[in-house]
Motif scaffolding. Structure first.
Motif, PDB file in Angstrom:
ATOM      1  N   ALA A   1      14.787 -31.190  36.443  1.00  0.00           N
ATOM      2  CA  ALA A   1      15.781 -32.231  36.180  1.00  0.00           C
ATOM      3  C   ALA A   1      16.545 -31.867  34.919  1.00  0.00           C
ATOM      4  CB  ALA A   1      15.076 -33.571  35.995  1.00  0.00           C
ATOM      5  N   ALA A   2      17.763 -32.372  34.823  1.00  0.00           N
ATOM      6  CA  ALA A   2      18.545 -32.153  33.602  1.00  0.00           C
ATOM      7  C   ALA A   2      18.752 -33.496  32.929  1.00  0.00           C
ATOM      8  CB  ALA A   2      19.886 -31.508  33.929  1.00  0.00           C
ATOM      9  N   ILE A   3      18.358 -33.572  31.661  1.00  0.00           N
ATOM     10  CA  ILE A   3      18.602 -34.786  30.876  1.00  0.00           C
ATOM     11  C   ILE A   3      19.304 -34.337  29.610  1.00  0.00           C
ATOM     12  CG2 ILE A   3      16.245 -34.788  29.851  1.00  0.00           C
ATOM     13  CD1 ILE A   3      16.541 -37.983  30.031  1.00  0.00           C
ATOM     14  N   ALA A   4      20.568 -34.687  29.505  1.00  0.00           N
ATOM     15  CA  ALA A   4      21.367 -34.091  28.430  1.00  0.00           C
ATOM     16  C   ALA A   4      22.569 -34.957  28.091  1.00  0.00           C
ATOM     17  CB  ALA A   4      21.822 -32.694  28.859  1.00  0.00           C
ATOM     18  N   GLY A   5      22.375 -36.257  28.076  1.00  0.00           N
ATOM     19  CA  GLY A   5      23.527 -37.135  27.839  1.00  0.00           C
ATOM     20  C   GLY A   5      24.631 -36.786  28.821  1.00  0.00           C
ATOM     21  N   MET A   6      24.210 -36.437  30.012  1.00  0.00           N
ATOM     22  CA  MET A   6      25.167 -35.905  30.983  1.00  0.00           C
ATOM     23  C   MET A   6      25.889 -37.021  31.729  1.00  0.00           C
ATOM     24  SD  MET A   6      24.641 -33.171  34.042  1.00  0.00           S
ATOM     25  CE  MET A   6      24.250 -31.752  33.031  1.00  0.00           C
ATOM     26  N   THR A   7      27.191 -36.987  31.637  1.00  0.00           N
ATOM     27  CA  THR A   7      28.035 -37.984  32.299  1.00  0.00           C
ATOM     28  C   THR A   7      28.119 -37.693  33.793  1.00  0.00           C
ATOM     29  OG1 THR A   7      29.348 -38.115  30.288  1.00  0.00           O
ATOM     30  CG2 THR A   7      30.372 -38.963  32.313  1.00  0.00           C
ATOM     31  N   ILE A   8      28.010 -38.748  34.574  1.00  0.00           N
ATOM     32  CA  ILE A   8      28.216 -38.601  36.021  1.00  0.00           C
ATOM     33  C   ILE A   8      29.711 -38.387  36.264  1.00  0.00           C
ATOM     34  CG2 ILE A   8      27.999 -39.721  38.275  1.00  0.00           C
ATOM     35  CD1 ILE A   8      25.956 -41.665  36.982  1.00  0.00           C
ATOM     36  N   THR A   9      30.044 -37.290  36.907  1.00  0.00           N
ATOM     37  CA  THR A   9      31.449 -37.092  37.293  1.00  0.00           C
ATOM     38  C   THR A   9      31.485 -36.660  38.762  1.00  0.00           C
ATOM     39  OG1 THR A   9      31.554 -34.716  36.783  1.00  0.00           O
ATOM     40  CG2 THR A   9      32.032 -36.230  34.963  1.00  0.00           C
ATOM     41  N   ASP A  10      32.637 -36.820  39.374  1.00  0.00           N
ATOM     42  CA  ASP A  10      32.775 -36.416  40.776  1.00  0.00           C
ATOM     43  C   ASP A  10      32.506 -34.927  40.952  1.00  0.00           C
ATOM     44  OD1 ASP A  10      33.305 -38.911  41.764  1.00  0.00           O
ATOM     45  OD2 ASP A  10      35.486 -38.736  41.551  1.00  0.00           O
ATOM     46  N   GLU A  11      32.996 -34.136  40.015  1.00  0.00           N
ATOM     47  CA  GLU A  11      32.805 -32.683  40.103  1.00  0.00           C
ATOM     48  C   GLU A  11      31.320 -32.334  40.062  1.00  0.00           C
ATOM     49  OE1 GLU A  11      34.842 -34.229  37.866  1.00  0.00           O
ATOM     50  OE2 GLU A  11      36.640 -33.871  39.081  1.00  0.00           O
TER      51      GLU A  11
ATOM     52  N   LYS B   1      18.250 -31.375  41.504  1.00  0.00           N
ATOM     53  CA  LYS B   1      18.843 -30.497  42.507  1.00  0.00           C
ATOM     54  C   LYS B   1      19.290 -31.313  43.717  1.00  0.00           C
ATOM     55  CE  LYS B   1      17.798 -26.361  45.153  1.00  0.00           C
ATOM     56  NZ  LYS B   1      17.019 -25.129  45.085  1.00  0.00           N
ATOM     57  N   LYS B   2      20.400 -30.963  44.262  1.00  0.00           N
ATOM     58  CA  LYS B   2      20.922 -31.663  45.431  1.00  0.00           C
ATOM     59  C   LYS B   2      19.872 -31.749  46.533  1.00  0.00           C
ATOM     60  CE  LYS B   2      25.761 -32.186  46.245  1.00  0.00           C
ATOM     61  NZ  LYS B   2      25.476 -33.600  46.316  1.00  0.00           N
ATOM     62  N   GLY B   3      19.660 -32.946  47.029  1.00  0.00           N
ATOM     63  CA  GLY B   3      18.715 -33.127  48.128  1.00  0.00           C
ATOM     64  C   GLY B   3      17.282 -33.398  47.703  1.00  0.00           C
ATOM     65  N   ASN B   4      17.005 -33.306  46.410  1.00  0.00           N
ATOM     66  CA  ASN B   4      15.622 -33.564  45.961  1.00  0.00           C
ATOM     67  C   ASN B   4      15.400 -35.065  45.787  1.00  0.00           C
ATOM     68  OD1 ASN B   4      13.048 -33.460  44.971  1.00  0.00           O
ATOM     69  ND2 ASN B   4      13.508 -32.096  43.251  1.00  0.00           N
TER      70      ASN B   4
ATOM     71  N   LYS C   1      28.875 -34.223  40.778  1.00  0.00           N
ATOM     72  CA  LYS C   1      28.157 -34.772  41.932  1.00  0.00           C
ATOM     73  C   LYS C   1      28.219 -33.838  43.132  1.00  0.00           C
ATOM     74  CE  LYS C   1      28.739 -39.196  42.854  1.00  0.00           C
ATOM     75  NZ  LYS C   1      29.493 -40.470  42.865  1.00  0.00           N
ATOM     76  N   GLU C   2      29.138 -32.901  43.069  1.00  0.00           N
ATOM     77  CA  GLU C   2      29.179 -31.902  44.138  1.00  0.00           C
ATOM     78  C   GLU C   2      28.098 -30.856  43.938  1.00  0.00           C
ATOM     79  OE1 GLU C   2      33.187 -30.446  44.516  1.00  0.00           O
ATOM     80  OE2 GLU C   2      33.883 -32.497  44.887  1.00  0.00           O
ATOM     81  N   GLU C   3      27.641 -30.729  42.723  1.00  0.00           N
ATOM     82  CA  GLU C   3      26.650 -29.690  42.417  1.00  0.00           C
ATOM     83  C   GLU C   3      25.219 -30.210  42.296  1.00  0.00           C
ATOM     84  OE1 GLU C   3      27.733 -26.805  39.248  1.00  0.00           O
ATOM     85  OE2 GLU C   3      29.531 -28.031  39.111  1.00  0.00           O
ATOM     86  N   ALA C   4      25.072 -31.498  42.017  1.00  0.00           N
ATOM     87  CA  ALA C   4      23.733 -32.045  41.779  1.00  0.00           C
ATOM     88  C   ALA C   4      23.708 -33.508  42.180  1.00  0.00           C
ATOM     89  CB  ALA C   4      23.373 -31.902  40.307  1.00  0.00           C
TER      90      ALA C   4
ATOM     91  N   ALA D   1      34.288 -42.442  39.693  1.00  0.00           N
ATOM     92  CA  ALA D   1      33.120 -41.900  40.392  1.00  0.00           C
ATOM     93  C   ALA D   1      32.218 -43.067  40.688  1.00  0.00           C
ATOM     94  CB  ALA D   1      32.386 -40.905  39.505  1.00  0.00           C
ATOM     95  N   ASP D   2      31.561 -43.055  41.827  1.00  0.00           N
ATOM     96  CA  ASP D   2      30.653 -44.172  42.026  1.00  0.00           C
ATOM     97  C   ASP D   2      29.233 -43.784  41.656  1.00  0.00           C
ATOM     98  OD1 ASP D   2      32.321 -43.833  44.834  1.00  0.00           O
ATOM     99  OD2 ASP D   2      30.329 -42.917  44.792  1.00  0.00           O
ATOM    100  N   THR D   3      28.496 -44.810  41.315  1.00  0.00           N
ATOM    101  CA  THR D   3      27.143 -44.606  40.833  1.00  0.00           C
ATOM    102  C   THR D   3      26.278 -43.931  41.887  1.00  0.00           C
ATOM    103  OG1 THR D   3      27.471 -46.586  39.580  1.00  0.00           O
ATOM    104  CG2 THR D   3      25.218 -45.813  39.763  1.00  0.00           C
TER     105      THR D   3
END
Ligand code: ARG
Length: 284
Positions: A124-134, A247-250, A136-139, A28-30
């Motif tokens: 915003a969500a802050i939860a040790g959340m890993t960036i993944t491609d999946e 949220k996507k687009g914010n 990134k489609e949602e947020a 996944a890219d940053t």
């Protein structure tokens, strides 16, 4: 523009802003987009509606989390924000402060976070959340602030020494975590629990052989429970990067968060928090 920088002995938060590999080798890219800062401010908002957070007005920046993930977020009698404490909670507070706001925390199940973003329940969500491609489609994701990897927690006398050794073992994961995705990708059967502590209890009680979970959280669990150890396998579990989701687009909020994270990384605050909370929760 003061910064409450704390000095700390160790800098455990190894943050790398280079190539991003998420769990199990899927690339996944940053998310870091350095767009021009939006300066639309004004009006009078009493409420912070989604995509309409105007820091200069003061107000509340609502972060969603799942406070079952020490040292990043956990429930205490009284913490940095209400009863929540941890690296992420401290980062959330600092981000809000930097933008003239107050941070609020909404605790929910991990898989609900992106839905809560989408429907405006949280900013915003802050939860040790890993960036993944999946995901990134949602947020949309901020720049990363922490690098982690999946590890295996086993009993001290376990013969599991690599990921492939899990093939015929009873594997426990946490529902919706990247650890679950990793084990699924490896093609192994597993049992998913709602909380890390539940999976650890299963392991301690001998009902499961291995728990796959993020490294810093694993260290915390191993420190808290007798007779457990961590087994790493860099060939099976690649590095993951934690970031804040909006949220996507914010982009207005994302730009502000990115700027704040950049400052917190640059002045060593994130590394200090990593060291501080890791020491605070570790036994040895
Ligand atoms: N890094 C993992 C993921 O993104 C686990 C995160 C769990 N976080 C939590 N606050 N419970 O799936």
């Amino acid at each position: 523009m003061k910064k409450g920088t704390k000095s700390a002995a160790l800098a455990l938060a190894a943050v790398m802003m280079t190539a991003v590999l998420t769990a199990c080798g899927s690339k996944a890219d940053t998310a870091g987009s350095n767009t021009v800062t939006d300066t639309t401010v004004g009006g009078s908002q009493a409420e912070n509606t989604d995509a309409d957070v105007t820091p200069e007005n003061g107000g509340t920046l609502t972060f969603g989390t799942n406070a079952e993930f020490p040292p990043f977020e956990f429930v205490v009698a009284s913490g940095v924000i209400d009863q929540y404490d941890g690296i992420d909670i401290a980062i959330a507070k600092k981000i809000a402060e930097k933008n003239g706001m107050t941070a609020a925390i909404e605790n929910m199940e991990f898989p609900s976070l992106l839905v809560a973003l989408e429907n405006g329940q949280i900013d915003a969500a802050i939860a040790g959340m890993t960036i993944t491609d999946e995901r990134k489609e949602e947020a949309d994701f901020s720049i990363p602030y922490y690098t982690a990897t999946q590890v295996m927690i086993v009993k001290e006398d376990s013969d599991i020494a690599s990921a492939t050794d899990m093939a015929d073992k009873k594997i426990c994961v946490i529902e919706g975590y990247t650890g679950e995705v990793c084990v699924k990708d490896l093609g192994y059967q597993y049992v998913a629990f709602k909380k890390g502590t539940d999976a650890i209890m299963e392991l301690v009680n001998g009902k499961c052989d291995v728990v796959v979970i993020d490294s810093a959280t694993a260290q915390k669990y191993v420190g808290d429970n007798e007779g457990l150890k961590i087994v790493e396998d860099a060939s099976a579990f690649e590095s993951e990067e934690y970031a804040i989701a909006v949220k996507k687009g914010n982009t207005e909020l994302l730009d502000k968060i990115n700027k704040s994270i950049e400052e917190l990384l640059d002045d060593g605050t994130v590394a200090d928090l990593g060291a501080m909370y890791t020491e605070a929760v570790s036994v040895e």
